[in-house]
Enzyme design. Structure first.
Site, PDB file in Angstrom:
ATOM      1  N   GLY A  92      43.319  34.512  38.183  1.00  0.00           N
ATOM      2  CA  GLY A  92      42.711  34.342  39.504  1.00  0.00           C
ATOM      3  C   GLY A  92      41.325  34.935  39.504  1.00  0.00           C
ATOM      4  N   GLY A  93      40.789  35.117  40.688  1.00  0.00           N
ATOM      5  CA  GLY A  93      39.441  35.634  40.817  1.00  0.00           C
ATOM      6  C   GLY A  93      39.273  37.000  40.177  1.00  0.00           C
ATOM      7  N   MET A  94      40.360  37.761  40.142  1.00  0.00           N
ATOM      8  CA  MET A  94      40.265  39.120  39.620  1.00  0.00           C
ATOM      9  C   MET A  94      40.325  39.169  38.109  1.00  0.00           C
ATOM     10  SD  MET A  94      40.152  41.441  42.025  1.00  0.00           S
ATOM     11  CE  MET A  94      40.785  42.784  41.038  1.00  0.00           C
ATOM     12  N   LYS A 112      46.895  43.360  33.980  1.00  0.00           N
ATOM     13  CA  LYS A 112      45.827  42.575  34.581  1.00  0.00           C
ATOM     14  C   LYS A 112      44.531  42.929  33.876  1.00  0.00           C
ATOM     15  CE  LYS A 112      45.374  40.782  38.689  1.00  0.00           C
ATOM     16  NZ  LYS A 112      45.419  40.612  40.129  1.00  0.00           N
ATOM     17  N   ASP A 206      43.488  43.031  50.936  1.00  0.00           N
ATOM     18  CA  ASP A 206      43.569  41.638  50.483  1.00  0.00           C
ATOM     19  C   ASP A 206      45.011  41.152  50.516  1.00  0.00           C
ATOM     20  OD1 ASP A 206      42.722  39.182  49.635  1.00  0.00           O
ATOM     21  OD2 ASP A 206      42.544  39.731  47.529  1.00  0.00           O
TER      22      ASP A 206
END
Lengths: 493, 179
Positions: A92-94, A112, A206
C-alpha cells in the site's frame, strides 16, 4: 540482407541524404542498380526517414532513475534481523507487507517495509522510530502488537504480530448487511481497543476498514497504530503544507484533520463513526466519486442519519454513530472511552446533535449584519462630516477605508465558506487580524465622531454613533468568537 | 532481478561480469539518489552513468576506460527499461494499438513505454546486420547522450554519427511498422 549488403547500403544512405529528390531514382539506379535488394531497402529507408519526424526522442532515458529505484521489494528467503521472509502479503501507500518467520521464537510475524520515500531523511526516520516505540507500548487484544523495529541500509522495517483473517473492507464489500447484534459487537470491540490507546495518549489518525482485521476467532484487531503518515493519499488532501505532516485517508479524516489543524483523539472518534456507518449500512456517509469529493463532503455536508439507512439498529448505537461524525470536535465524544461508556450504558441518550449547517447559518447572518453595520457607520460619518468639518473628515475617511476592507474580507469569507470549504479555515485565519484592525479603526473613529457630534450639539446623533461603536465592538469581541467557534470550532486567538 | 546480459558483439572476455557490476551499481546509486531527492531535482541518466563510473573507477575493473564503461552501462539501461516495460504489460498494450495510430504513436512519443519490447526486438535484428547501429541507439536513445557525446564514445566524427543515427532511426521506424 547480409551484413555486407547492409554496410554497402549504409554508405549509400549517407550519400543519398544529399541527393536532390528529383534525381534520386536515377541516383539509386546508378549506384545500387546491380543489387535489387539493396536498392529497394535503401529507397524504403529514405522514405521512412522523411516520415520518422521526432521518432525515438531520448525521453525514455529520463525515466530510468525512477525505474531503477523502483522498490523491488524483499524476496522469499531474504533475512531481516532474525526474520526470514516467507512471502509478500500486501502493499500500500506505506510500503510492502510480508509474512515472515521468526527464527528465534518460531512464530509467524508480519513485516512492514516502509516505502523509501517515507524514510528519505533522518528526521523522518527519527519520527517513525518514535511513533513505533510509542505504539509498541500498547498491549490490548484489539490492537496488533508491534514487536520490533529493524533497520538496514536506512530502510525501516516494522515487525509486528501476524494477524490472519478478513479486513472490515472485505466484509463490507462482499457480504450482506451485518445483523444489528454483530454491528453492536463490532462497535464495542473497536471502541474498547481504541479506548485503550487513547488512555495512553496515542491516536491512530488513519482508522479505516482496511486497517481493521477480524481474526477467524472473531477478535477485531486494529492494524498500523502510530503509522499514519503522509503520502498515503498522494496530494489528494488540500493544505498539506509541511512535508511530513500527519494525515490519513480522505473519507475517514475528520474536518479539522483535512484542514491541517491539530488533531487529537476526537479525530479517531470521527473515523470510528464513519467506519461504523459504512460497516452497518454498506454505504459510505460521504460517498463521492473522487477522494477530493469525499473530503469536501466530510468537511461540509452532514451525513444522512444512520437510522435512515439501518432502521433496525439499536437507537443508542445509532446515536453514538451520528454523534461521532459531528463536524465540530467539541460535539463528538472526547475519546473512545466515552464511546465505550455510551455503548455499555446503552441507556444514556446522546444530546441532540445540532447540525453544522444550522450553526453556520448563524455565522453567515453574523457576517451579513457586520457588513450592514459597516454601511450604516460609513453613512453616519458622512453625515457628521457635513455638520462639523475638521477631524470628522479624517474620521469618515478612516471608517470608509476600514469598512471597505472589512466588508470585502467578510464577503470573501462568505464566499469561501460556501464555495471553497477546503480553503476556508486557512482564509479565516488569514483574515482574522485584518478584521480586528478594521473593526478597531471603525469603533475608535465612530466614538470620536460621537464626541464631535456632541460638541456640535447633536446629542441624538452622538448617542447613535456611540451606540453603533459599542455594538460593533460587542459583535467583534463577544458575538463573533462565539458564532465562529460554534460553527467551525476555532477559538479566537 | 538479475540481468541476463549477453553482449554477443562485445569481444572482451569479462563483459558479463562488468555488466552485472554496472547494473547493480546503477540500481544502488539510483535508489540512493531517490531517497535524497528533493522536489524539483531530477536525476539524469547520463549523470547517473558518470557517477557510477567514478565510484567503480578504481583499478582492476573489467573495462578499459570511461567510453567502454558507458557502452556497457548503455546496454544495462536498455535491458532495465525493456524488462521494466515488459513487466508492466507493454507488449499487450503495443499489440492493442491499431495500424492507423501506429505511426502517430511512433512519431509522437505516445505509448513510448509500450513500444520498448518491440523496439528491443527490432534493435536485436538490426544489430545482427550491424552491431554499431545497436550501440548508437543504446547511447542516443537509452542513455540520452548528445550527438557529440555519442560520437566521442564510439570514436567517430559527429557528422558521421549523425548520418548513421538517422539510418538507425529510419530502419527501426520502418521495422516497427511506421514506414
Amino acid at each position: 540482407m547480409t551484413p555486407t549488403q547492409f554496410r554497402r547500403m549504409r554508405d549509400l544512405f549517407e550519400q543519398a541524404v544529399d541527393v536532390a529528390p528529383s534525381e534520386l531514382t536515377a541516383w539509386l539506379d546508378l549506384h545500387a542498380g546491380d543489387d535489387r535488394e539493396v536498392r529497394d531497402e535503401l529507397e524504403a529507408l529514405l522514405r521512412a526517414q522523411s516520415q520518422a519526424g521526432s521518432f525515438l526522442p531520448a525521453d525514455v532515458a529520463s525515466r530510468l532513475p525512477d525505474v531503477l529505484s523502483d522498490d523491488p521489494g524483499l524476496q522469499p528467503g531474504d533475512v531481516i534481523g532474525s526474520y526470514v521472509i516467507e512471502r509478500e502479503i500486501g502493499r500500500g501507500g506505506m510500503g510492502h507487507v510480508y509474512l515472515a518467520d521468526d527464527r528465534d521464537l518460531g512464530r509467524k510475524v508480519a513485516i512492514k517495509a516502509l516505502a523509501p520515500r517515507l524514510v528519505r531523511d533522518e528526521s523522518q526516520r527519527e519520527r517513525l522510530r518514535r511513533e513505533a516505540r510509542a505504539a509498541a507500548g500498547l498491549a490490548h487484544p484489539g490492537i496488533c502488537t508491534i514487536y520490533r523495529l529493524e533497520e538496514r541500509d536506512g530502510d525501516l522495517f516494522i515487525v509486528s504480530e501476524y494477524v490472519g483473517g478478513r479486513t472490515l473492507r472485505d466484509e463490507i464489500s462482499s457480504g450482506p448487511k451485518p445483523e444489528p447484534g454483530v454491528v453492536l459487537d463490532t462497535a464495542r470491540q473497536l471502541a474498547a481497543a481504541l479506548a485503550s490507546a487513547h488512555a495512553n495518549n496515542i491516536t491512530h489518525r488513519d482508522l479505516k476498514p482496511e486497517n481493521l482485521m477480524r481474526t477467524p476467532k472473531g477478535q477485531l484487531k486494529i492494524l498500523d497504530f502510530g503509522l499514519a503518515l503522509d503520502g498515503a493519499l498522494d496530494r489528494a488532501v488540500p493544505r498539506v503544507t509541511q512535508p511530513g505532516m500527519l494525515v490519513g485517508t480522505p473519507g475517514y479524516m475528520a474536518p479539522e484533520q483535512l484542514n491541517g489543524e491539530p488533531v487529537d483523539a476526537r479525530a479517531d472518534v470521527f473515523a470510528f463513526g464513519v467506519v461504523m456507518y459504512e460497516y452497518a449500512s454498506g454505504r459510505h456517509p460521504f460517498d463521492a466519486p473522487s477522494a477530493l469529493g469525499m473530503a469536501a463532503h466530510a468537511i461540509s455536508k452532514d451525513a444522512a442519519p444512520i437510522a435512515e439507512q439501518c432502521p433496525a439498529l439499536p437507537p443508542s448505537l445509532a446515536a453514538v454513530i451520528d454523534r461521532s461524525m459531528q463536524k465540530v470536535p467539541d460535539r463528538r465524544f472526547r475519546s473512545a472511552s466515552e464511546i465505550v461508556a455510551a455503548l455499555e450504558g446503552g441507556g444514556a441518550p446522546a444530546p441532540r446533535p445540532v447540525s453544522r449547517d444550522e450553526v453556520a447559518a448563524w455565522w453567515r447572518r453574523h457576517q451579513l449584519s457586520a457588513i450592514a453595520l459597516y454601511i450604516v457607520a460609513a453613512s453616519l460619518s458622512w453625515q457628521i462630516k457635513e455638520w462639523a468639518h475638521g477631524l470628522s473628515e479624517m474620521n469618515f475617511l478612516l471608517i470608509a477605508v476600514a469598512a471597505t476592507v472589512g466588508g470585502m474580507f467578510r464577503g470573501f469569507l462568505l464566499f469561501n465558506e460556501r464555495i471553497n470549504p477546503a480553503g476556508f479555515a486557512f482564509e479565516r485565519r488569514r483574515s482574522k487580524r485584518i478584521l480586528v484592525v478594521a473593526d478597531a479603526i471603525i469603533v475608535i473613529a465612530l466614538a470620536a465622531n460621537g464626541v464631535i457630534a456632541f460638541v456640535a450639539r447633536r446629542p441624538l446623533v452622538a448617542a447613535i454613533a456611540i451606540a453603533l461603536a459599542v455594538v460593533i465592538a460587542f459583535l467583534k469581541l463577544v458575538a463573533e468568537p462565539t458564532t465562529t467557534d460554534a460553527a467551525f470550532s476555532e477559538r479566537s486567538r | 532481478m538479475t540481468p541476463a546480459v549477453t553482449s554477443s558483439n562485445d569481444d572482451r572476455p569479462d563483459a558479463n561480469v562488468a555488466a552485472v557490476l554496472v547494473y547493480n551499481e546503477l540500481r544502488r546509486l539510483a535508489r540512493l539518489y531517490m531517497r535524497r531527492e528533493r522536489p524539483g531535482q531530477t536525476l539524469q541518466a547520463t549523470a547517473l552513468v558518470h557517477e557510477a563510473y567514478l565510484r567503480l573507477a578504481d583499478g582492476g575493473k573489467p573495462w578499459v576506460d570511461e567510453r567502454h564503461f558507458v557502452a556497457i552501462a548503455a546496454r544495462s539501461m536498455r535491458q532495465i527499461l525493456v524488462d521494466h516495460a515488459r513487466a508492466r504489460g507493454a507488449e499487450k498494450r503495443w499489440a492493442g494499438i491499431d495500424r492507423v495510430s501506429l505511426t502517430e504513436s511512433l512519431v509522437g512519443a505516445a505509448n513510448e513505454e509500450a513500444m520498448l519490447p518491440a523496439l528491443d526486438e527490432a534493435l536485436t535484428r538490426l544489430e545482427a546486420l550491424d552491431p554499431e547501429q545497436g550501440k548508437i541507439v543504446e547511447l542516443r536513445f537509452f542513455v540520452g547522450l548528445s550527438i557529440e557525446e555519442t560520437a566521442d564514445v564510439l570514436g567517430m566524427s559527429p557528422a558521421t554519427l549523425k548520418r548513421r543515427w538517422a539510418l538507425a532511426r529510419a530502419w527501426l521506424f520502418k521495422e516497427l511498422g511506421g514506414g
